[in-house]
Design a protein around this motif. Structure first.
Motif, short mmCIF file in Angstrom:
data_model
loop_
_atom_site.label_atom_id
_atom_site.label_comp_id
_atom_site.label_asym_id
_atom_site.label_seq_id
_atom_site.Cartn_x
_atom_site.Cartn_y
_atom_site.Cartn_z
N ALA A 185 -33.38 11.93 70.82
CA ALA A 185 -33.25 12.97 69.80
C ALA A 185 -31.99 12.76 68.96
O ALA A 185 -31.97 13.03 67.76
CB ALA A 185 -33.20 14.35 70.47
N THR A 186 -30.93 12.24 69.61
CA THR A 186 -29.67 12.02 68.89
C THR A 186 -29.78 10.83 67.93
O THR A 186 -29.30 10.87 66.79
CB THR A 186 -28.52 11.79 69.89
OG1 THR A 186 -28.44 12.90 70.76
CG2 THR A 186 -27.20 11.61 69.15
N THR A 187 -30.42 9.73 68.42
CA THR A 187 -30.47 8.50 67.61
C THR A 187 -31.60 8.50 66.58
O THR A 187 -31.53 7.72 65.62
CB THR A 187 -30.68 7.30 68.54
OG1 THR A 187 -31.88 7.48 69.30
CG2 THR A 187 -29.51 7.14 69.48
N GLN A 214 -34.71 12.04 86.04
CA GLN A 214 -33.37 12.17 85.45
C GLN A 214 -33.19 11.22 84.27
O GLN A 214 -32.64 11.59 83.23
CB GLN A 214 -32.31 11.90 86.52
CG GLN A 214 -32.29 12.93 87.65
CD GLN A 214 -31.28 12.59 88.72
OE1 GLN A 214 -30.59 11.57 88.61
NE2 GLN A 214 -31.19 13.44 89.75
N ALA A 215 -33.69 9.96 84.43
CA ALA A 215 -33.55 9.00 83.34
C ALA A 215 -34.35 9.42 82.12
O ALA A 215 -33.91 9.24 80.98
CB ALA A 215 -34.01 7.61 83.82
N ILE A 216 -35.56 9.96 82.35
CA ILE A 216 -36.39 10.41 81.22
C ILE A 216 -35.70 11.54 80.46
O ILE A 216 -35.69 11.59 79.22
CB ILE A 216 -37.77 10.86 81.73
CG1 ILE A 216 -38.57 9.64 82.20
CG2 ILE A 216 -38.54 11.61 80.65
CD1 ILE A 216 -39.86 10.00 82.87
N ALA A 217 -35.10 12.45 81.22
CA ALA A 217 -34.39 13.56 80.56
C ALA A 217 -33.23 13.03 79.73
O ALA A 217 -33.02 13.45 78.57
CB ALA A 217 -33.90 14.56 81.60
N VAL A 229 -31.32 6.74 62.99
CA VAL A 229 -32.20 5.64 62.59
C VAL A 229 -32.93 5.96 61.30
O VAL A 229 -33.06 5.11 60.41
CB VAL A 229 -33.20 5.33 63.73
CG1 VAL A 229 -34.27 4.35 63.25
CG2 VAL A 229 -32.48 4.77 64.93
N ASN A 230 -33.40 7.21 61.16
CA ASN A 230 -34.11 7.59 59.93
C ASN A 230 -33.20 7.49 58.72
O ASN A 230 -33.62 7.01 57.65
CB ASN A 230 -34.65 9.00 60.06
CG ASN A 230 -35.77 9.10 61.10
OD1 ASN A 230 -36.44 8.11 61.36
ND2 ASN A 230 -35.95 10.27 61.68
N ALA A 231 -31.98 7.93 58.90
CA ALA A 231 -31.05 7.85 57.77
C ALA A 231 -30.77 6.40 57.39
O ALA A 231 -30.75 6.04 56.20
CB ALA A 231 -29.75 8.58 58.12
N VAL A 232 -30.56 5.53 58.42
CA VAL A 232 -30.27 4.12 58.14
C VAL A 232 -31.48 3.44 57.48
O VAL A 232 -31.33 2.66 56.52
CB VAL A 232 -29.88 3.41 59.44
CG1 VAL A 232 -29.77 1.90 59.21
CG2 VAL A 232 -28.55 3.94 59.96
N GLU A 233 -32.69 3.74 57.97
CA GLU A 233 -33.88 3.14 57.38
C GLU A 233 -34.08 3.59 55.94
O GLU A 233 -34.47 2.78 55.08
CB GLU A 233 -35.11 3.52 58.21
CG GLU A 233 -35.16 2.82 59.56
CD GLU A 233 -36.39 3.20 60.34
OE1 GLU A 233 -37.11 4.13 59.90
OE2 GLU A 233 -36.65 2.57 61.40
#
Length: 471
Positions: free
Chosen positions: A240-242, A230-233, A246-250
């Motif tokens: 996928a959300t972050t 459950q935690a892995i899911a 992160v790519n945009a901020v970097e």
């Protein structure tokens, strides 16, 4: 051999037995029996102890016999020591005693001389009860009186009985030792069995406990696996959300860093250019003015020129000749020993020294700190004598804290920055000098030689400076 008492030859046991058959009073049957006993040997082999004793007696008699009396087969060992005779020729001595009645008789005479009482008893048919059985059997075999075979047989039986008794005693001792060991082994096995049963009981209890714990741990592991899935899911959804955020901020950070780095580089370049241009221009102007003044005063004194410029054309010609000044010492070859003195004699001369190139050429086996100290000491004396400006440049990569020199020293000491080599610093110093000032660079590095010659400086080999310094 002769008797000690009568001085006449004594006969052996066999000869006396044969003579006894012919004595008066002796029956014909008795004489035949004695002769037969004197000629025939034992019915069975002698016991080993008796045979060894007989061989020992025979080996002792061999040493005292004349060479002509010695049996031919025993002449080779007659010169040996008695024990060695018995050891090396025992079978031959035993065979000769059995076959040669004369040799046996001489040995019997020797036995009779040594043990006369024993021999007398044996001749009377009596066996001394306190005598050594082996000696009795050996004497009976050599003398061969009547009934000697029975004596040998009784001795054999006695020896067999003693051997059997000894074997029985040894066997009894062995059996007792084996029984003791068996009891000890049984006791040890009983103790070991009891210990193993106790350990087995403990192991069974431990195994039962481990099985209970294993069941509990399996249940807990199953629950943990469900929670982990459950935690892995959930983590996959959050990742996928972050990831996009992160790519945009970097990307934005990289763009801002590039702009910031470009702006800082522009500001630093502008500051450096302004500072370097101002200080370099001022230094060039001061040095160039000093050089021109000293050169003009020297030329005026030598040529007796007037103190004023006569025409603008002469001024233009002088400026043109000053801008195209030749390299100092150009008329001397690079390996001329007087090149260094010629350059040091020029007014306002500036000498740049590639420090490690000179020290490693002259005394490279010393530690780097000792190399620097030795070169600076030599340059200090040269600068004092020649009144010349000298700058010594070292690579600063291997120096954590450059030494602080006193203000009274005549030699300028420079270390390159961590991001700059000593070669680059020397070339930068050459370019900082004004055109027309006499400048010499002491180095044997061909890259530096080529670079400074393009800038109009004179080069001097490191070996020439070392020769001038006396190092």
């Amino acid at each position: 051999m002769t008797s000690e008492a009568g001085g006449r030859p004594r006969r052996g046991g066999a000869e006396e037995s044969a003579a006894a058959a012919k004595r008066p009073g002796g029956g014909e049957g008795d004489g035949a029996e004695s002769a037969e006993s004197a000629v025939e040997g034992p019915e069975r082999p002698l016991p080993e102890a008796v045979r060894a004793r007989v061989v020992e007696y025979g080996s002792e008699v061999l040493g005292g016999m004349r060479l002509s009396d010695l049996p031919p087969v025993l002449r080779r060992v007659a010169k040996f020591e008695p024990r060695r005779r018995a050891r090396l020729a025992g079978p031959q001595i035993a065979a000769q005693l059995e076959a040669d009645a004369g040799f046996r008789g001489q040995v019997a005479e020797r036995v009779e001389q040594v043990w006369p009482e024993l021999v007398g008893e044996l001749r009377r048919g009596v066996v001394p009860p306190a005598a050594d059985p082996v000696a009795v059997a050996a004497a009976a075999y050599l003398l061969r009186p009547e009934g000697w075979r029975a004596v040998v047989d009784r001795v054999r039986e006695e020896l067999d009985r003693q051997e059997t008794a000894k074997e029985v005693d040894d066997a009894a001792g062995t059996i007792a030792d084996l029984r003791r060991r068996l009891e000890e082994a049984k006791s040890g096995q009983r103790e070991e069995l009891a210990r193993l049963r106790s350990e087995l009981k403990d192991q069974r209890s431990t195994i039962a406990d481990l099985r209970r714990r294993l069941h509990t741990e399996r249940e807990r592991a199953k629950e943990a696996m469900n929670e982990a899935e459950q935690a892995i899911a959930e983590a996959a959804d959050r990742s996928a959300t972050t990831t996009g955020q992160v790519n945009a901020v970097e990307a934005e950070n990289r763009r801002l860093r590039n702009r910031l780095a470009a702006a800082e580089a522009q500001v630093e370049n502008a500051r450096r250019a302004a500072r370097a241009g101002r200080s370099a221009d001022e230094a060039r102007l001061r040095v160039l003015l000093d050089v021109l003044l000293e050169a003009s005063h020297g030329l005026r004194r030598e040529l007796a020129l007037p103190s004023s410029i006569e025409s603008p054309a002469d001024l233009v010609a002088e400026q043109h000749s000053a801008g195209a000044a030749s390299v100092p010492g150009q008329g001397l070859p690079d390996d001329d020993p007087g090149l260094v003195d010629e350059l040091l004699s020029l007014p306002r001369m500036h000498v740049l020294v590639d420090g490690y190139n000179v020290t490693k050429t002259g005394y490279g086996t010393l530690p780097l700190a000792d190399q620097r100290s030795r070169l600076l000491s030599s340059l200090e004396g040269l600068a004092s004598r020649a009144k010349t400006e000298i700058t010594c440049v070292f690579d600063g990569a291997d120096v954590s804290t450059p030494p602080v020199l006193s203000a009274t020293r005549r030699v300028r000491l420079l270390f390159s920055e961590p991001d700059e080599t000593a070669d680059e610093l020397i070339i930068r110093l050459v370019r900082a000098e004004p055109r027309g000032r006499p400048l010499a660079v002491v180095t044997s590095d061909q890259e530096i030689v080529a670079a400074v010659r393009r800038e109009g400086a004179r080069t001097v080999a490191s070996s020439l400076l070392l020769r001038r310094l006396g190092g």
